[in-house]
Design a protein around this motif. Structure first.
Motif, mmCIF file in Angstrom:
data_model
loop_
_atom_site.group_PDB
_atom_site.id
_atom_site.type_symbol
_atom_site.label_atom_id
_atom_site.label_comp_id
_atom_site.label_asym_id
_atom_site.label_seq_id
_atom_site.Cartn_x
_atom_site.Cartn_y
_atom_site.Cartn_z
ATOM 1 N N TRP A 146 45.644 -80.307 -80.543
ATOM 2 C CA TRP A 146 44.909 -80.609 -81.782
ATOM 3 C C TRP A 146 45.590 -81.736 -82.557
ATOM 4 C CZ3 TRP A 146 45.614 -80.435 -87.121
ATOM 5 C CH2 TRP A 146 44.450 -80.423 -87.905
ATOM 6 N N TRP A 183 37.997 -80.187 -79.641
ATOM 7 C CA TRP A 183 38.642 -79.975 -80.935
ATOM 8 C C TRP A 183 37.814 -80.600 -82.067
ATOM 9 C CZ3 TRP A 183 41.745 -76.252 -81.312
ATOM 10 C CH2 TRP A 183 42.811 -76.017 -80.442
ATOM 11 N N TRP A 225 37.872 -75.332 -82.501
ATOM 12 C CA TRP A 225 37.153 -76.130 -81.539
ATOM 13 C C TRP A 225 35.728 -75.627 -81.418
ATOM 14 C CZ3 TRP A 225 40.804 -74.660 -76.894
ATOM 15 C CH2 TRP A 225 40.557 -73.348 -76.473
ATOM 16 N N PHE A 242 38.035 -83.663 -77.442
ATOM 17 C CA PHE A 242 37.952 -83.703 -78.901
ATOM 18 C C PHE A 242 36.830 -84.625 -79.350
ATOM 19 C CE2 PHE A 242 41.108 -86.687 -77.370
ATOM 20 C CZ PHE A 242 40.811 -87.883 -78.016
#
Length: 250
Positions: A146, A183, A225, A242
């Motif tokens: 993250w 994410w 997420w 992400f």
């Protein structure tokens, strides 16, 4: 000029001779009496005046030189005055043009700024595409923690994404691979159970949890997420794909 100088010299010599003769008579001295005054005097005058006459060309040359220098000085002064006046006018004109250029530049900048603000309030970073009303980048190749994902989004010119409403969530979901995790820029690392946006620092505007979430297991599941359109809280050091957003409003 030549005739004037000759006349002056002859007059001076005759007067001088006259004075000498008068002085000789007054002092009782002997005086030379001439048998043929015109001829004898002419020869005498010529003998005495000739050296002075010989100097006349040189004297005339000097006079001409003085006149020439005077003319040159006059022209130089005139040129200097003219040049100074020209330089002053040129400087004034340059100042005027500089001022006008700054005014035009300011006006153009103002107009361009207004135009860009209407059409595109922010310059969009490369690789970001419009999804719904905002711009996003979806990473589908590289997996990161993250924190690493957040840093990568900033390097790209954006922020780890938060979602503003159901409509935007559905538009993003349509771009994601099913059963994969991505994410989001939502976390409760500062205070457990209080989820906020990393981009804006404000409380998360929209949350849609998967059933049974958030779990917040021992207060260690601090990062969020998304998968199949639903959100989960999980360990921040887990590596996955992400999503970045271009703005920091949400």
């Amino acid at each position: 000029m030549f005739y004037f100088v000759s006349y002056f010299l002859c007059t001076f010599l005759v007067l001088n001779l006259h004075k000498s003769m008068a002085d000789g008579q007054d002092n009782g001295q002997s005086v030379c009496l001439l048998n043929d005054p015109p001829s004898q005097c002419g020869a005498y005058c010529l003998t005495k005046v000739q050296p002075m006459i010989d100097l006349i060309p040189e004297f005339q040359k000097k006079v001409d030189g003085i006149e020439e220098q005077s003319t040159e000085v006059h022209e130089s002064l005139k040129a200097m005055i003219t040049k100074k006046d020209f330089e002053t006018r040129l400087k004034d004109l340059q100042t005027h043009l500089d001022v006008q250029f700054l005014k035009i530049q300011a006006l153009l900048n103002k107009t361009l700024h207004k135009d860009l603000s209407k059409k595109n309030p922010k310059i969009i970073p490369p690789k970001f595409v419009q999804i719904g009303s905002r711009f996003f980048y979806i990473e589908t190749y590289s997996i990161k923690t993250w924190t690493e994902a957040a840093a990568t989004c900033r390097e790209m010119g954006g922020y780890l994404a938060a979602i503003q409403n159901e409509s935007e969530l559905n538009a993003i979901k349509a771009q994601l691979n099913p059963n994969s995790y991505y994410w989001l820029g939502i976390h409760d690392r500062e205070k457990s159970g209080i989820f906020q946006s990393l981009a804006s620092g404000l409380p998360a505007k929209f949350l849609k949890w998967h059933q049974g979430y958030p779990k917040n297991y021992e207060q260690k599941l601090n990062c969020v997420w998304i998968s199949n359109g639903e959100m989960h809280d999980f360990f921040c050091n887990y590596k996955t794909y992400f999503i970045c957003q271009a703005d920091n409003k949400i």
